[in-house]
Design an enzyme around this catalytic site. Structure first.
Site, PDB file in Angstrom:
ATOM      1  N   HIS A   1      72.722 -34.739  32.508  1.00 15.97           N
ATOM      2  CA  HIS A   1      73.701 -35.553  31.774  1.00 15.97           C
ATOM      3  C   HIS A   1      74.759 -36.156  32.694  1.00 15.97           C
ATOM      4  O   HIS A   1      75.403 -37.130  32.324  1.00 15.97           O
ATOM      5  CB  HIS A   1      74.443 -34.685  30.755  1.00 15.97           C
TER       6      HIS A   1
ATOM      7  N   GLU B   1      78.192 -31.051  28.574  1.00 18.59           N
ATOM      8  CA  GLU B   1      78.108 -31.755  29.858  1.00 18.59           C
ATOM      9  C   GLU B   1      79.383 -32.459  30.295  1.00 18.59           C
ATOM     10  O   GLU B   1      79.323 -33.465  31.001  1.00 18.59           O
ATOM     11  CB  GLU B   1      76.985 -32.798  29.778  1.00 18.59           C
TER      12      GLU B   1
ATOM     13  N   GLU C   1      70.207 -37.124  24.640  1.00 20.83           N
ATOM     14  CA  GLU C   1      69.706 -35.751  24.606  1.00 20.83           C
ATOM     15  C   GLU C   1      68.218 -35.671  24.920  1.00 20.83           C
ATOM     16  O   GLU C   1      67.762 -34.765  25.603  1.00 20.83           O
ATOM     17  CB  GLU C   1      69.977 -35.110  23.244  1.00 20.83           C
TER      18      GLU C   1
ATOM     19  N   GLY D   1      75.008 -24.284  23.123  1.00 20.81           N
ATOM     20  CA  GLY D   1      74.523 -23.630  24.340  1.00 20.81           C
ATOM     21  C   GLY D   1      75.356 -24.019  25.535  1.00 20.81           C
ATOM     22  O   GLY D   1      75.712 -23.192  26.363  1.00 20.81           O
TER      23      GLY D   1
ATOM     24  N   HIS E   1      69.730 -29.222  32.303  1.00 20.65           N
ATOM     25  CA  HIS E   1      69.993 -30.160  31.209  1.00 20.65           C
ATOM     26  C   HIS E   1      71.398 -30.771  31.364  1.00 20.65           C
ATOM     27  O   HIS E   1      71.576 -31.988  31.316  1.00 20.65           O
ATOM     28  CB  HIS E   1      69.893 -29.395  29.884  1.00 20.65           C
ATOM     29  N   GLU E   2      72.394 -29.912  31.574  1.00 24.11           N
ATOM     30  CA  GLU E   2      73.772 -30.411  31.673  1.00 24.11           C
ATOM     31  C   GLU E   2      73.973 -31.257  32.928  1.00 24.11           C
ATOM     32  O   GLU E   2      74.721 -32.228  32.919  1.00 24.11           O
ATOM     33  CB  GLU E   2      74.776 -29.253  31.639  1.00 24.11           C
TER      34      GLU E   2
END
Length: 855
Positions: free
Chosen positions: A362, A325, A381, A322, A358-359
């Site tokens: 990170h 990072e 994760e 998907g 999400h990225e």
């Protein structure tokens, strides 16, 4: 990295599932990567047959890299690249052997420079290559002296990778139909070694100075901002990027392309840019605004400033996972980043926001703080997955993100209940195993702790609402408690038996599998929560032993554990416990929250799988869905009921299958009829509409089919230029693709569409008509092959099919059958066989009795 988008439109990612084992066979036997060879326990031999001085997968710790100077020149015409890597190293003990990683690179020269400044001397090093471990050894004439500065210089060349790992070729088509080439990187977990020789393990952190050579018509971007560009020859420019912070090799990134970009500054002065192919840069604004808002949120939330001066987000046309990072240059598949205001669906807005969040999480957790080795990937994760929900609930409250948390938990629990699941902290050694642990358990086992749903005060630092602080007042040893969840696989089944005021509580390991599976003896520290018919205030109880008893102030009509599905455990109610909860749902289902209703549906059907609850009781409970209107319980009901008729489809039991499908539509008919064919309402309402209308059309519910046919006719007459409501597009395409003329029209639109959402929708519609689609190639062990293996086979439920699958994978020798996804697949089919053998006749009888009542 983000394993996949939240694609609620269908359960599996959009890889065409209609091809079967024959095509999987081709796919898995095409390329056997070098790591499939069995590594010898005797001393290994290098490729020139000389003895190789190291025989372990993990690198020795004798040498530490401090800084890399990389010069890389990619030729997008010949699809090759060349480079020079200079690595400043120090020796921690005297050694004349330097072992590092290199994979598919042709090394032309290696040398060692001693000392610093002007007085450096250089001597050539002998190079040995050992492909099975993707390692090379550089042999110095005499041992390196501890503490002195040395630099190794390696000249090498390679081909741009044809897979989605390493430094790889990506292509896209312009509006005019011209094919253009770019080169991009994807290094996590073990592919930096395919772009430059390096110490490719996460704990070997170093700084990087990167220079990229390119043609003047191209643009290069990397982790850091551009410092200067110099012309080194006619038609050749060298871009110099600023030196990075200390970081792991898997986070290095560079892209050579003709992308365009849009940019904004955060309030602390970080420049945020989104890069995309020129024809789609007008779809970048939503992600740009989301990224700025989220970056500002994280700086505030973590109280640590973002450590770089820029953050680029690049939409890559061919991208397998998907998103990724890479520090300062996060990469995404186009559908995870680009939002087409006219065509993208409500769920894609949610998906893009979650993926970006999400990225960006990170950039702190994973990049600033990195796991020592891949066995603790879950820390990286799981935390980023958790932060998606924390951040987006604050920055984008209108997305109502808490409604989707449970889906994540249920997915992880599905995989975690199999015997071949892994503990969250897993021993992994070779690259295939490392790639494979990027699965649901690593990403999603961190389920909500108390407080994640009431986000008020969650972000003010004074108020702790993490699970550890929540239970701290009882003098709890948090480390011991966490170890019970991360070091053993699976999760507990909690059995509740009510005797008057006494509630007997018992825990055991929840495992799907044969009835005679041995008891593992695992014990968890389980923070239990419950509400009762007499009190909706949440009660807490920490279960540390196999059994315990709690005493209620008075007797109750019903008791519901795991309030809001906040804990990672399944609950079974003995005696008439389930009957009283079914009665509650039938009478006043809104007495408990929609997440509690969803978790009851999930738990009931999970318990059928292990023989604790009869299928009839689970189906009785599902009947209340006739009155349900909320997204989570409805989706959970679909997640349980749709696979049942899928199992029947694969068994050719037409009559019962037809009855079951009619029962499902009958159950949801009122809610389906209420749906408008528009894009109105909240994200949840829109996603519910999209899923229900699609289901109704695929199940040929005539009022919906006729409406969809009308829309498709108009869309086709307007040559695809009519703007359909995006929530109903999938249903309209699915109906349109049922006749050959509609299928061909959709296929022609698929080839010319610039909208990744629209392409995905068309792809889905084309697939469910069973027209054979192009086969896609994947690497063994990568996430998508796991989804393909699971997706292609997870509804098989006959012994003949099981034998086919087993035979197919064992024919691949050690390459295929050892992979965890294959073991999980075989377990799933065995589980399906047991399930159907046990429950099919019961479902048939139940449907006959029920039909009379429902009509």
């Amino acid at each position: 990295s983000s394993s996949k988008m939240i694609s609620l439109s269908i359960k599996r990612p959009l890889v065409t599932m209609s091809f079967l084992l024959s095509s999987l066979l081709m796919l898995l036997t095409v390329a056997t990567p070098s790591w499939c060879q069995r590594s010898e326990t005797t001393s290994p031999k290098a490729s020139n047959r000389a003895p190789f001085p190291w025989n372990k997968m993990r690198l020795p710790e004798h040498i530490t890299p401090v800084h890399y100077d990389l010069v890389i020149h990619a030729n997008l015409t010949t699809l090759t690249f060349g480079g020079t890597t200079e690595i400043e190293i120090t020796a921690n003990k005297p050694t004349s052997t330097i072992v590092l990683h290199s994979h598919h690179l042709q090394i032309s020269k290696a040398a060692l420079r001693k000392g610093a400044g002007e007085r450096q001397s250089e001597e050539l090093l002998r190079v040995l290559e050992y492909p099975p471990q993707e390692q090379i050894a550089l042999l110095a004439p005499e041992p390196l002296v501890v503490g002195l500065p040395y630099t190794i210089v390696i000249d090498y060349a390679g081909n741009l990778s044809e897979s989605f790992h390493g430094f790889y070729k990506s292509t896209y088509r312009t509006k005019e139909g011209e094919v253009r080439i770019l080169a991009s990187t994807q290094f996590e977990p073990t592919a930096a070694r395919m772009a430059f020789p390096c110490f490719d393990e996460p704990a070997f952190k170093a700084s990087f100075s990167i220079k990229i050579r390119r043609e003047p018509r191209h643009l290069a971007i990397s982790n850091m901002p551009l410092v200067k560009s110099v012309t080194v020859a006619e038609g050749l420019v060298e871009d110099h990027f600023d030196v990075t912070v200390k970081m792991s090799t898997y986070l290095v990134a560079f892209i050579v392309s003709d992308f365009k970009s849009v940019s904004k500054m955060t309030k602390s002065g970080v420049k945020v840019s989104v890069y995309a192919v020129p024809d789609k840069i007008n779809q970048a604004d939503y992600a740009l605004d989301a990224a700025v808002t989220l970056l500002e949120f994280y700086e505030d939330y973590f109280s640590i400033p973002y450590p770089l001066s820029k953050q680029d987000l690049a939409a890559i046309p061919d991208f397998q996972s998907g998103a990724m990072e890479n520090w300062g240059l996060t990469t995404y598949r186009e559908s995870s980043l680009l939002f087409d205001a006219e065509k993208s669906s409500a769920s894609s807005k949610l998906g893009i926001t979650m993926t970006v969040s999400h990225e960006l999480a990170h950039q702190w957790f994973g990049n600033l703080v990195t796991m020592e080795w891949w066995n603790d990937l879950w820390l990286n994760e799981g935390f980023a997955k958790f932060m998606e929900f924390v951040s987006v609930s604050v920055t984008h409250p209108e997305l109502k993100v808490e409604d989707y948390f449970f889906d994540k938990c249920f997915n992880a629990m599905e995989v975690d209940a199999l015997n071949s699941s892994h503990p969250v902290s897993t021993p992994v050694e070779n690259p295939a195993q490392i790639r494979e642990i990027f699965d649901e358990v690593s990403y999603e086992k961190i389920c909500p702790t108390d407080g994640t749903q009431r986000m008020d005060g969650f972000c003010s630092r004074g108020e702790h609402s993490s699970s550890s602080s929540h239970w701290r007042q009882e003098g709890l040893d948090v480390k011991t408690m966490m170890n019970t969840w991360t070091l053993q696989k699976g999760f507990p089944l909690i059995t509740i038996t009510v005797r008057g005021r006494n509630v007997h509580v018992k825990q055991e390991h929840y495992v799907k599998g044969p009835d005679d599976a041995p008891e593992t003896g695992y014990l968890w520290h389980v923070p239990l929560t419950f509400i009762t018919s007499n009190s909706d205030s949440v009660q807490r109880f920490l279960l540390k032993t196999r059994t315990d008893v709690l005493i209620l102030p008075e007797e109750v009509e019903w008791i519901k554990f795991n309030v809001g599905m906040n804990g990672y455990y399944i609950v079974h109610y003995e005696d008439d416990g389930w009957d009283s909860l079914t009665g509650l749902l039938k009478g006043t289902h809104t007495a408990i929250s929609s997440s509690d209703r969803a978790s009851l549906i999930n738990n009931a059907f999970q318990l059928v799988s292990i023989g604790k609850l009869s299928i009839e009781k689970a189906l009785d409970l599902s009947l209340y869905l006739k009155h349900e209107t909320e997204i989570m319980p409805v989706f959970q009901g679909l997640n349980e009921l749709i696979p049942m008729y899928k199992l029947m489809e694969k068994r050719d039991v037409n009559e019962v299958e037809t009855q079951f499908k009619a029962f499902l539509i009958g159950l949801l008919r009122d809610l389906i009829d209420k749906q408008t064919w528009t894009d109105e309402g909240s994200i949840s309402e829109r996603m519910l509409r999209s899923q229900l209308l699609l289901l109704a059309c695929v199940r040929k519910y005539q009022p919906c089919v006729q409406k969809a046919e009308g829309y498709f006719r108009q869309w086709q007459e307007a040559n695809g230029n009519l703007s359909l409501p995006s929530d109903v597009t999938l249903a309209v395409f699915a109906v349109g693709a049922q006749n050959p003329e509609g299928w061909d029209f959709l296929y022609s639109k698929y080839q010319s569409s610039l909208s990744s959402t629209e392409k995905n929708q068309i792809e889905f519609a084309l697939c469910i008509t069973h027209n054979k689609e192009k086969l896609q190639w994947f690497e063994l062990g990568s996430n998508s092959i796991a989804y393909m293996v699971m997706g292609t086979t997870n509804q098989f439920s006959t012994r003949a099919r099981l034998e086919e699958v087993k035979e197919f994978f064992s024919s691949l020798k050690e390459n295929g059958s050892q992979l965890r996804c294959v073991q999980q697949t075989i377990e799933t089919i065995e589980e399906n066989i047991r399930w159907m053998d046990k429950n099919f006749d019961k479902i048939r009888v139940w449907l006959q009795n029920e039909k009379l009542e429902l009509l």
